[in-house]
Design a protein around this motif. Structure first.
Motif, PDB file in Angstrom:
ATOM      1  N   GLY A 131      40.976  32.846 115.450  1.00  0.00           N
ATOM      2  CA  GLY A 131      40.219  33.927 116.055  1.00  0.00           C
ATOM      3  C   GLY A 131      41.152  35.081 116.367  1.00  0.00           C
ATOM      4  N   THR A 132      41.252  35.435 117.651  1.00  0.00           N
ATOM      5  CA  THR A 132      42.157  36.520 118.050  1.00  0.00           C
ATOM      6  C   THR A 132      43.548  36.010 118.425  1.00  0.00           C
ATOM      7  N   VAL A 133      43.717  34.705 118.466  1.00  0.00           N
ATOM      8  CA  VAL A 133      45.004  34.115 118.858  1.00  0.00           C
ATOM      9  C   VAL A 133      45.811  33.732 117.623  1.00  0.00           C
ATOM     10  N   GLY A 134      47.058  34.191 117.579  1.00  0.00           N
ATOM     11  CA  GLY A 134      47.953  33.822 116.494  1.00  0.00           C
ATOM     12  C   GLY A 134      48.953  32.791 116.968  1.00  0.00           C
ATOM     13  N   VAL A 135      49.134  31.727 116.200  1.00  0.00           N
ATOM     14  CA  VAL A 135      50.120  30.704 116.528  1.00  0.00           C
ATOM     15  C   VAL A 135      51.121  30.620 115.384  1.00  0.00           C
ATOM     16  N   GLY A 136      52.344  30.250 115.702  1.00  0.00           N
ATOM     17  CA  GLY A 136      53.361  30.231 114.671  1.00  0.00           C
ATOM     18  C   GLY A 136      54.419  29.170 114.896  1.00  0.00           C
ATOM     19  N   PHE A 137      55.110  28.824 113.816  1.00  0.00           N
ATOM     20  CA  PHE A 137      56.242  27.899 113.862  1.00  0.00           C
ATOM     21  C   PHE A 137      57.339  28.459 112.968  1.00  0.00           C
ATOM     22  N   THR A 138      58.567  28.515 113.487  1.00  0.00           N
ATOM     23  CA  THR A 138      59.717  29.003 112.731  1.00  0.00           C
ATOM     24  C   THR A 138      60.893  28.063 112.926  1.00  0.00           C
ATOM     25  N   THR A 139      61.626  27.809 111.873  1.00  0.00           N
ATOM     26  CA  THR A 139      62.868  27.051 112.000  1.00  0.00           C
ATOM     27  C   THR A 139      64.007  27.855 111.402  1.00  0.00           C
ATOM     28  N   ARG A 140      65.151  27.829 112.084  1.00  0.00           N
ATOM     29  CA  ARG A 140      66.366  28.493 111.609  1.00  0.00           C
ATOM     30  C   ARG A 140      67.386  27.407 111.314  1.00  0.00           C
ATOM     31  N   GLN A 141      67.721  27.233 110.017  1.00  0.00           N
ATOM     32  CA  GLN A 141      68.616  26.177 109.558  1.00  0.00           C
ATOM     33  C   GLN A 141      69.955  26.785 109.128  1.00  0.00           C
ATOM     34  N   ASN A 142      71.041  26.404 109.796  1.00  0.00           N
ATOM     35  CA  ASN A 142      72.361  26.904 109.419  1.00  0.00           C
ATOM     36  C   ASN A 142      72.760  26.360 108.056  1.00  0.00           C
ATOM     37  N   ILE A 143      73.329  27.235 107.237  1.00  0.00           N
ATOM     38  CA  ILE A 143      73.688  26.863 105.869  1.00  0.00           C
ATOM     39  C   ILE A 143      75.166  26.515 105.737  1.00  0.00           C
ATOM     40  N   ASN A 144      76.052  27.457 106.079  1.00  0.00           N
ATOM     41  CA  ASN A 144      77.480  27.199 105.877  1.00  0.00           C
ATOM     42  C   ASN A 144      78.178  26.607 107.097  1.00  0.00           C
ATOM     43  N   HIS A 145      77.488  26.557 108.237  1.00  0.00           N
ATOM     44  CA  HIS A 145      78.024  25.883 109.421  1.00  0.00           C
ATOM     45  C   HIS A 145      76.982  24.881 109.914  1.00  0.00           C
ATOM     46  N   ARG A 146      76.834  23.818 109.162  1.00  0.00           N
ATOM     47  CA  ARG A 146      75.847  22.799 109.517  1.00  0.00           C
ATOM     48  C   ARG A 146      76.145  22.167 110.877  1.00  0.00           C
ATOM     49  N   GLU A 147      77.422  22.223 111.274  1.00  0.00           N
ATOM     50  CA  GLU A 147      77.809  21.612 112.561  1.00  0.00           C
ATOM     51  C   GLU A 147      77.245  22.372 113.754  1.00  0.00           C
ATOM     52  N   TYR A 148      76.720  23.589 113.513  1.00  0.00           N
ATOM     53  CA  TYR A 148      76.135  24.362 114.604  1.00  0.00           C
ATOM     54  C   TYR A 148      74.695  23.954 114.901  1.00  0.00           C
ATOM     55  N   GLY A 149      74.097  23.162 114.023  1.00  0.00           N
ATOM     56  CA  GLY A 149      72.748  22.678 114.279  1.00  0.00           C
ATOM     57  C   GLY A 149      71.655  23.663 113.948  1.00  0.00           C
ATOM     58  N   ASN A 150      70.430  23.318 114.319  1.00  0.00           N
ATOM     59  CA  ASN A 150      69.245  24.089 113.948  1.00  0.00           C
ATOM     60  C   ASN A 150      68.305  24.251 115.132  1.00  0.00           C
ATOM     61  N   THR A 151      67.426  25.246 115.045  1.00  0.00           N
ATOM     62  CA  THR A 151      66.436  25.474 116.090  1.00  0.00           C
ATOM     63  C   THR A 151      65.034  25.507 115.499  1.00  0.00           C
ATOM     64  N   TYR A 152      64.046  25.243 116.361  1.00  0.00           N
ATOM     65  CA  TYR A 152      62.634  25.194 115.977  1.00  0.00           C
ATOM     66  C   TYR A 152      61.843  25.941 117.051  1.00  0.00           C
ATOM     67  N   ILE A 153      61.062  26.914 116.624  1.00  0.00           N
ATOM     68  CA  ILE A 153      60.399  27.824 117.556  1.00  0.00           C
ATOM     69  C   ILE A 153      58.888  27.729 117.432  1.00  0.00           C
ATOM     70  N   LEU A 154      58.222  27.477 118.540  1.00  0.00           N
ATOM     71  CA  LEU A 154      56.769  27.507 118.622  1.00  0.00           C
ATOM     72  C   LEU A 154      56.362  28.781 119.342  1.00  0.00           C
TER      73      LEU A 154
END
Length: 261
Positions: A131-154
């Protein structure tokens, strides 16, 4: 520094996955080009006590085939299928300095913590319009520094008011960090304790922060528009309890003047 700016922009501008320009003036079906500059009031790093006002230059080129080049969203491709929006992009995480390098970067409160290097990231997003509400999901995955980890956004956003020149909306979001991400930004290793003086601390996976804010977009004329936002960011779980965290709750303020060619 990138991390603090990202949290601010998340709380103010990107709940529905749109860019500054898209929020201010809906993109036409064909190619478009927008540019502008803004100011953001942000902490020196996520959880810092000190804050600063920083300039935020912005430029975005979008093409009718879905390709975009953006200082905010990176280089990628987006498409809309019914009520769903999907995008994939290559972005950059600028990392974090361990000292006050200059007015624009770093914090002396992080001395001895070591530098977090810049890293390329894969940014994958999906959104749905209820309807008028937008919902979203985003993930940011590190490529060359995998040791830095990843985030997930709602995220979620909803309009509060709209007419021919003004659009006001409310947004809320939450960021979840995996073990590596939380330890990188909020943990303190035994070695870091020796050099920084902070107590040793292990940060585990969990919700890093929650945000809420109100966005206001004002159309000045056919080309110029003003996008502003006011919100609040609250660190959660192990991020809030980290010895690096001096202030758990931070205001988020941003304004940007945008020109659409």
């Amino acid at each position: 520094m990138r991390h603090a700016i990202t949290l601010t922009l998340l709380s103010l501008c990107v709940f529905s996955g749109k860019s500054f320009a898209e929020e201010a003036t809906p993109a036409p079906a064909g190619d478009s080009l927008s540019a502008g500059v803004g100011l953001a009031y942000v902490p020196e790093y996520a959880g810092a006590e000190k804050r600063r006002v920083l300039p935020l230059p912005f430029i975005e080129r979008t093409y009718a085939n879905g390709v975009f080049l953006s200082t905010q969203r990176g280089i990628g491709y987006g498409t809309k299928i019914g009520d769903f929006t999907l995008s994939a992009a290559l972005g950059i995480d600028a990392g974090r300095e361990d000292h006050r390098k200059n007015y624009f970067s770093g914090s002396d409160a992080l001395k001895g913590m070591g530098k977090i290097d810049a890293s390329a990231q894969a940014v994958l997003s999906a959104g749905y319009q209820l309807g008028t509400v937008g919902v979203g999901f985003t993930t940011r995955q590190n490529i060359n520094h995998r040791e830095y980890g990843n985030t997930y956004i709602l995220s979620a956003s909803a309009p509060l008011y709209s007419d021919s020149t003004d659009q006001i909306s409310f947004g809320a979001g939450a960021v979840y960090g995996d073990n590596k991400h939380m330890q990188t930004y909020y943990g303190v290793t035994a070695r870091q304790t020796i050099y920084s003086g902070y107590r040793t601390y292990t940060a585990k996976a969990g919700f890093e922060n929650v945000t809420a804010g109100v966005n206001w977009n004002h159309v000045l004329d056919a080309h110029w528009s003003l996008a502003s936002g006011l919100g609040v960011n609250r660190l959660m779980s192990d991020a809030a309890d980290s010895p690096l965290t001096r202030r758990k709750t931070s205001p988020a303020v941003m304004t940007a003047l945008i020109y659409k060619f």
